[in-house]
Design a protein around this motif. Structure first.
Motif, PDB file in Angstrom:
ATOM      1  N   LEU A  20       0.811  -1.221   0.000  1.00  0.00           N
ATOM      2  CA  LEU A  20       0.000   0.000   0.000  1.00  0.00           C
ATOM      3  C   LEU A  20       0.847   1.276   0.000  1.00  0.00           C
ATOM      4  O   LEU A  20       0.313   2.376  -0.066  1.00  0.00           O
ATOM      5  CB  LEU A  20      -0.926   0.008   1.222  1.00  0.00           C
ATOM      6  N   VAL A  21       2.168   1.133   0.047  1.00  0.00           N
ATOM      7  CA  VAL A  21       3.053   2.296   0.147  1.00  0.00           C
ATOM      8  C   VAL A  21       2.890   3.233  -1.050  1.00  0.00           C
ATOM      9  O   VAL A  21       2.806   4.454  -0.881  1.00  0.00           O
ATOM     10  CB  VAL A  21       4.524   1.869   0.334  1.00  0.00           C
ATOM     11  N   ASP A  22       2.856   2.698  -2.268  1.00  0.00           N
ATOM     12  CA  ASP A  22       2.725   3.576  -3.443  1.00  0.00           C
ATOM     13  C   ASP A  22       1.451   4.411  -3.375  1.00  0.00           C
ATOM     14  O   ASP A  22       1.473   5.610  -3.675  1.00  0.00           O
ATOM     15  CB  ASP A  22       2.757   2.752  -4.738  1.00  0.00           C
ATOM     16  N   GLU A  23       0.344   3.799  -2.955  1.00  0.00           N
ATOM     17  CA  GLU A  23      -0.922   4.532  -2.832  1.00  0.00           C
ATOM     18  C   GLU A  23      -0.800   5.638  -1.782  1.00  0.00           C
ATOM     19  O   GLU A  23      -1.234   6.772  -2.001  1.00  0.00           O
ATOM     20  CB  GLU A  23      -2.051   3.564  -2.446  1.00  0.00           C
ATOM     21  N   PHE A  24      -0.183   5.333  -0.645  1.00  0.00           N
ATOM     22  CA  PHE A  24      -0.017   6.334   0.399  1.00  0.00           C
ATOM     23  C   PHE A  24       0.938   7.438  -0.015  1.00  0.00           C
ATOM     24  O   PHE A  24       0.706   8.608   0.283  1.00  0.00           O
ATOM     25  CB  PHE A  24       0.419   5.686   1.723  1.00  0.00           C
ATOM     26  N   LYS A  25       2.024   7.093  -0.726  1.00  0.00           N
ATOM     27  CA  LYS A  25       2.947   8.119  -1.224  1.00  0.00           C
ATOM     28  C   LYS A  25       2.204   9.108  -2.110  1.00  0.00           C
ATOM     29  O   LYS A  25       2.391  10.322  -1.999  1.00  0.00           O
ATOM     30  CB  LYS A  25       4.081   7.465  -2.028  1.00  0.00           C
ATOM     31  N   LYS A  26       1.356   8.583  -2.983  1.00  0.00           N
ATOM     32  CA  LYS A  26       0.593   9.433  -3.899  1.00  0.00           C
ATOM     33  C   LYS A  26      -0.345  10.352  -3.105  1.00  0.00           C
ATOM     34  O   LYS A  26      -0.409  11.553  -3.371  1.00  0.00           O
ATOM     35  CB  LYS A  26      -0.199   8.556  -4.868  1.00  0.00           C
ATOM     36  N   ARG A  27      -1.042   9.805  -2.123  1.00  0.00           N
ATOM     37  CA  ARG A  27      -1.976  10.607  -1.323  1.00  0.00           C
ATOM     38  C   ARG A  27      -1.243  11.655  -0.493  1.00  0.00           C
ATOM     39  O   ARG A  27      -1.720  12.779  -0.340  1.00  0.00           O
ATOM     40  CB  ARG A  27      -2.825   9.696  -0.446  1.00  0.00           C
ATOM     41  N   ILE A  28      -0.065  11.297   0.013  1.00  0.00           N
ATOM     42  CA  ILE A  28       0.731  12.252   0.792  1.00  0.00           C
ATOM     43  C   ILE A  28       1.212  13.393  -0.106  1.00  0.00           C
ATOM     44  O   ILE A  28       1.164  14.566   0.276  1.00  0.00           O
ATOM     45  CB  ILE A  28       1.912  11.532   1.491  1.00  0.00           C
ATOM     46  N   ALA A  29       1.642  13.070  -1.312  1.00  0.00           N
ATOM     47  CA  ALA A  29       2.078  14.104  -2.263  1.00  0.00           C
ATOM     48  C   ALA A  29       0.920  15.029  -2.627  1.00  0.00           C
ATOM     49  O   ALA A  29       1.096  16.251  -2.707  1.00  0.00           O
ATOM     50  CB  ALA A  29       2.663  13.451  -3.519  1.00  0.00           C
ATOM     51  N   GLU A  30      -0.269  14.459  -2.833  1.00  0.00           N
ATOM     52  CA  GLU A  30      -1.456  15.276  -3.135  1.00  0.00           C
ATOM     53  C   GLU A  30      -1.784  16.203  -1.970  1.00  0.00           C
ATOM     54  O   GLU A  30      -2.119  17.374  -2.177  1.00  0.00           O
ATOM     55  CB  GLU A  30      -2.660  14.374  -3.449  1.00  0.00           C
ATOM     56  N   ASP A  31      -1.683  15.694  -0.757  1.00  0.00           N
ATOM     57  CA  ASP A  31      -1.963  16.493   0.431  1.00  0.00           C
ATOM     58  C   ASP A  31      -0.963  17.638   0.547  1.00  0.00           C
ATOM     59  O   ASP A  31      -1.326  18.776   0.844  1.00  0.00           O
ATOM     60  CB  ASP A  31      -1.930  15.603   1.687  1.00  0.00           C
ATOM     61  N   ALA A  32       0.318  17.339   0.299  1.00  0.00           N
ATOM     62  CA  ALA A  32       1.351  18.383   0.371  1.00  0.00           C
ATOM     63  C   ALA A  32       1.113  19.456  -0.686  1.00  0.00           C
ATOM     64  O   ALA A  32       1.304  20.639  -0.410  1.00  0.00           O
ATOM     65  CB  ALA A  32       2.741  17.746   0.186  1.00  0.00           C
ATOM     66  N   LYS A  33       0.693  19.031  -1.862  1.00  0.00           N
ATOM     67  CA  LYS A  33       0.415  19.993  -2.937  1.00  0.00           C
ATOM     68  C   LYS A  33      -0.741  20.907  -2.549  1.00  0.00           C
ATOM     69  O   LYS A  33      -0.697  22.113  -2.769  1.00  0.00           O
ATOM     70  CB  LYS A  33       0.095  19.235  -4.235  1.00  0.00           C
ATOM     71  N   LYS A  34      -1.797  20.349  -1.963  1.00  0.00           N
ATOM     72  CA  LYS A  34      -2.944  21.148  -1.506  1.00  0.00           C
ATOM     73  C   LYS A  34      -2.508  22.175  -0.458  1.00  0.00           C
ATOM     74  O   LYS A  34      -2.911  23.325  -0.502  1.00  0.00           O
ATOM     75  CB  LYS A  34      -4.022  20.241  -0.879  1.00  0.00           C
TER      76      LYS A  34
END
Length: 162
Positions: free
Chosen positions: A144-158
């Motif tokens: 699940l790491v790739d999915e979480f990395k993507k969500r964390i990057a999206e959160d940081a961008k927001k």
């Protein structure tokens, strides 16, 4: 009764001197009581298990707190009579050769965060073992790491755009 027999009886009945034997049981008792103090919202007992210069690392990347800053953040949770409930389901404790420093890791059962891992360092003090550092981590399965990395990057961008 001869004096030698009386002396042997007194020595046998006396408690072992502090610091004798393996301190792992005392360290585990400190950790268990620390977790229990949080579940009972006992702020003084909970923060009494820390050294004055302790650091608490939370699950969020921004959460690196000194003991006093962590206490200020946590005070409202303790004040409402309900902090958090972590229960160690397994724990590994290692000791420095001189017996004054211990480090550990523990698997935690938490009702609000799911499975977590705690790790840290305790030091022997005149008043017993104290937590010098605690690191709380969420355990994320590797697939699940790739999915979480993507969500964390999206959160940081927001957050950056806000």
């Amino acid at each position: 009764m001869p004096i030698a027999s009386l002396l042997c009886l007194m020595l046998a009945a006396s408690p072992a001197p502090a610091g004798s034997g393996d301190p792992r049981a005392a360290i585990a008792a400190v950790m268990d009581d620390w977790h229990k103090a949080a579940s009972e919202a006992d702020e003084a007992r909970y923060f009494g298990h820390f050294t004055a210069d302790a650091v608490f690392l939370g699950t969020d990347a921004t959460e690196r707190w000194t003991r006093d800053a962590f206490r200020a953040w946590a005070r409202p949770f303790f004040a409402r009579g309900k902090a958090w409930s972590f229960r160690s389901v397994s724990r590994n404790i290692s000791l420095a050769k001189d017996g004054t420093v211990a480090w550990f890791d523990e698997a935690l059962d938490t009702p609000n965060m799911g499975p977590c891992r705690g790790s840290g360092v305790l030091v022997a003090t005149n008043s017993g073992w104290k937590i010098a550092q605690y690191n709380l981590a969420l355990t994320i399965p590797n697939d699940l790491v790739d999915e979480f990395k993507k969500r964390i990057a999206e959160d940081a961008k927001k957050k950056k755009g806000a």
